[in-house]
Design a protein around this motif. Structure first.
Motif, PDB file in Angstrom:
ATOM      1  N   GLY A  89      76.470  76.478 -31.369  1.00 12.21           N
ATOM      2  CA  GLY A  89      76.984  75.449 -32.272  1.00 12.21           C
ATOM      3  C   GLY A  89      76.911  75.942 -33.693  1.00 12.21           C
ATOM      4  N   THR A 107      84.273  71.675 -35.755  1.00 11.62           N
ATOM      5  CA  THR A 107      82.863  71.311 -35.642  1.00 11.62           C
ATOM      6  C   THR A 107      82.602  70.465 -34.402  1.00 11.62           C
ATOM      7  OG1 THR A 107      82.742  71.323 -38.070  1.00 11.62           O
ATOM      8  CG2 THR A 107      80.888  70.358 -36.888  1.00 11.62           C
ATOM      9  N   PHE A 108      83.426  69.451 -34.177  1.00 13.02           N
ATOM     10  CA  PHE A 108      83.261  68.633 -32.982  1.00 13.02           C
ATOM     11  C   PHE A 108      83.654  69.403 -31.725  1.00 13.02           C
ATOM     12  CE2 PHE A 108      82.376  64.955 -35.499  1.00 13.02           C
ATOM     13  CZ  PHE A 108      81.759  64.062 -34.629  1.00 13.02           C
ATOM     14  N   ASN A 111      80.400  71.787 -31.217  1.00  9.93           N
ATOM     15  CA  ASN A 111      79.102  71.125 -31.124  1.00  9.93           C
ATOM     16  C   ASN A 111      79.046  70.005 -30.097  1.00  9.93           C
ATOM     17  OD1 ASN A 111      78.499  72.830 -33.205  1.00  9.93           O
ATOM     18  ND2 ASN A 111      77.956  71.259 -34.683  1.00  9.93           N
ATOM     19  N   VAL A 112      80.164  69.309 -29.894  1.00 11.86           N
ATOM     20  CA  VAL A 112      80.165  68.181 -28.958  1.00 11.86           C
ATOM     21  C   VAL A 112      80.998  68.493 -27.709  1.00 11.86           C
ATOM     22  CG1 VAL A 112      80.649  65.731 -28.644  1.00 11.86           C
ATOM     23  CG2 VAL A 112      79.802  66.551 -30.843  1.00 11.86           C
ATOM     24  N   ARG A 113      82.279  68.772 -27.892  1.00  9.90           N
ATOM     25  CA  ARG A 113      83.134  69.058 -26.732  1.00  9.90           C
ATOM     26  C   ARG A 113      82.625  70.275 -25.972  1.00  9.90           C
ATOM     27  NH1 ARG A 113      87.570  72.343 -25.616  1.00  9.90           N
ATOM     28  NH2 ARG A 113      89.147  71.460 -24.224  1.00  9.90           N
ATOM     29  N   TYR A 150      78.941  67.594 -39.516  1.00  8.50           N
ATOM     30  CA  TYR A 150      77.915  68.280 -38.732  1.00  8.50           C
ATOM     31  C   TYR A 150      76.862  67.286 -38.246  1.00  8.50           C
ATOM     32  CZ  TYR A 150      73.817  71.232 -37.816  1.00  8.50           C
ATOM     33  OH  TYR A 150      72.719  71.834 -37.255  1.00  8.50           O
ATOM     34  N   THR A 153      77.962  65.200 -35.349  1.00  9.25           N
ATOM     35  CA  THR A 153      77.935  65.891 -34.054  1.00  9.25           C
ATOM     36  C   THR A 153      76.527  65.878 -33.479  1.00  9.25           C
ATOM     37  OG1 THR A 153      77.518  68.138 -34.936  1.00  9.25           O
ATOM     38  CG2 THR A 153      79.819  67.421 -34.753  1.00  9.25           C
ATOM     39  N   LYS A 154      75.538  66.027 -34.327  1.00 10.49           N
ATOM     40  CA  LYS A 154      74.163  66.057 -33.836  1.00 10.49           C
ATOM     41  C   LYS A 154      73.700  64.674 -33.385  1.00 10.49           C
ATOM     42  CE  LYS A 154      73.674  70.442 -34.342  1.00 10.49           C
ATOM     43  NZ  LYS A 154      73.513  71.316 -33.174  1.00 10.49           N
TER      44      LYS A 154
END
Length: 251
Positions: A89, A107-108, A111-113, A150, A153-154
């Protein structure tokens, strides 16, 4: 020593920083370690640094075909996965008025997808009682300026971890979040445009920490090892802060 003897561990984003430190610690504790990275020279160097028969698999977690190729390679081992540290990430500074579609999507997307499908696609290989560790951040709740995307996403990762801990409890799989504060990593230094400003950033961050300093990657890796090992066998759905008290104590 030997807390992970006979186990298989996978670390995504394991070529630098906390990921590399954790991979080295897993190997030192007896695990067969797989690491991923996007750039082959850095991946090859990390594999050599980790030693103990570590295996590097090049790929980008935001690319689902790369994830399929990763798990196909791990599956050849035939033992499944006991520890998944979905560490890959990153993020960049961007104030609200500066956020672009590209910044948001990238970023998403990673970090997420990327993290979600990293864990989802690992499910068939996760052994009974496996440990899944996902990367949080103190930024998720601090409201730090220019870190909004950011941080979001966390926060999403924290929410997902709670749900996954509930959904996977029937298989004895534990899901926990490691929450680093200011850790002295190349990625953190890379947030600044030059060496001088990187030093200023580190000095500022250290001044905010109750312990008066930044943390080391080895300190973060020790916490990751705790979550990976049987020492945390009654811990799931939790956040483990490694932040020198930053989000815990007012100074």
């Amino acid at each position: 020593m030997g807390q992970l003897t006979g186990k298989v561990a996978l670390v995504t984003g394991g070529t630098t920083g906390i990921g590399l430190a954790a991979a080295k610690r897993f190997a030192a504790e007896g695990a067969q370690v797989y690491v991923t990275g996007r750039r082959k020279p850095e991946l090859d160097a990390a594999v050599q640094d980790i030693g103990s028969g570590a295996v590097g698999i090049q790929g980008n977690i935001a690319d689902l075909s790369d994830l399929d190729r990763l798990y196909a390679a791990v599956e050849q081992d035939g033992r499944g996965i006991d520890v998944l540290f979905a560490n890959a990430g990153g993020g960049e500074f961007s104030r609200l008025e500066e956020v672009t579609e590209e910044h948001f999507d990238q970023t998403f997307g990673v970090n997420v997808r990327g993290l979600l499908f990293t864990v989802q696609k690992a499910l068939p290989l996760l052994n009974e009682g496996a440990s899944v560790i996902v990367p949080g951040s103190t930024a998720a709740t601090s409201g730090a300026e220019a870190f909004g995307v950011y941080a979001a996403t966390k926060a999403a990762i924290r929410s997902l971890a709670r749900t996954w801990a509930n959904e996977l409890k029937g298989r004895g799989i534990r899901v926990n979040v490691i929450v680093p504060g200011p850790i002295d990593t190349p990625g953190l230094a890379g947030l600044a445009p030059d060496t001088e400003q990187a030093g200023q950033l580190k000095d500022f961050l250290a001044s905010q920490v109750p312990l008066g300093r930044m943390g080391s990657t080895d300190e973060a890796a020790a916490a990751v090892l705790f979550l990976a090992s049987d020492q945390s066998s009654f811990t799931t759905g939790s956040e483990l802060y490694v932040d020198g008290g930053l989000n815990q104590v007012q100074v």
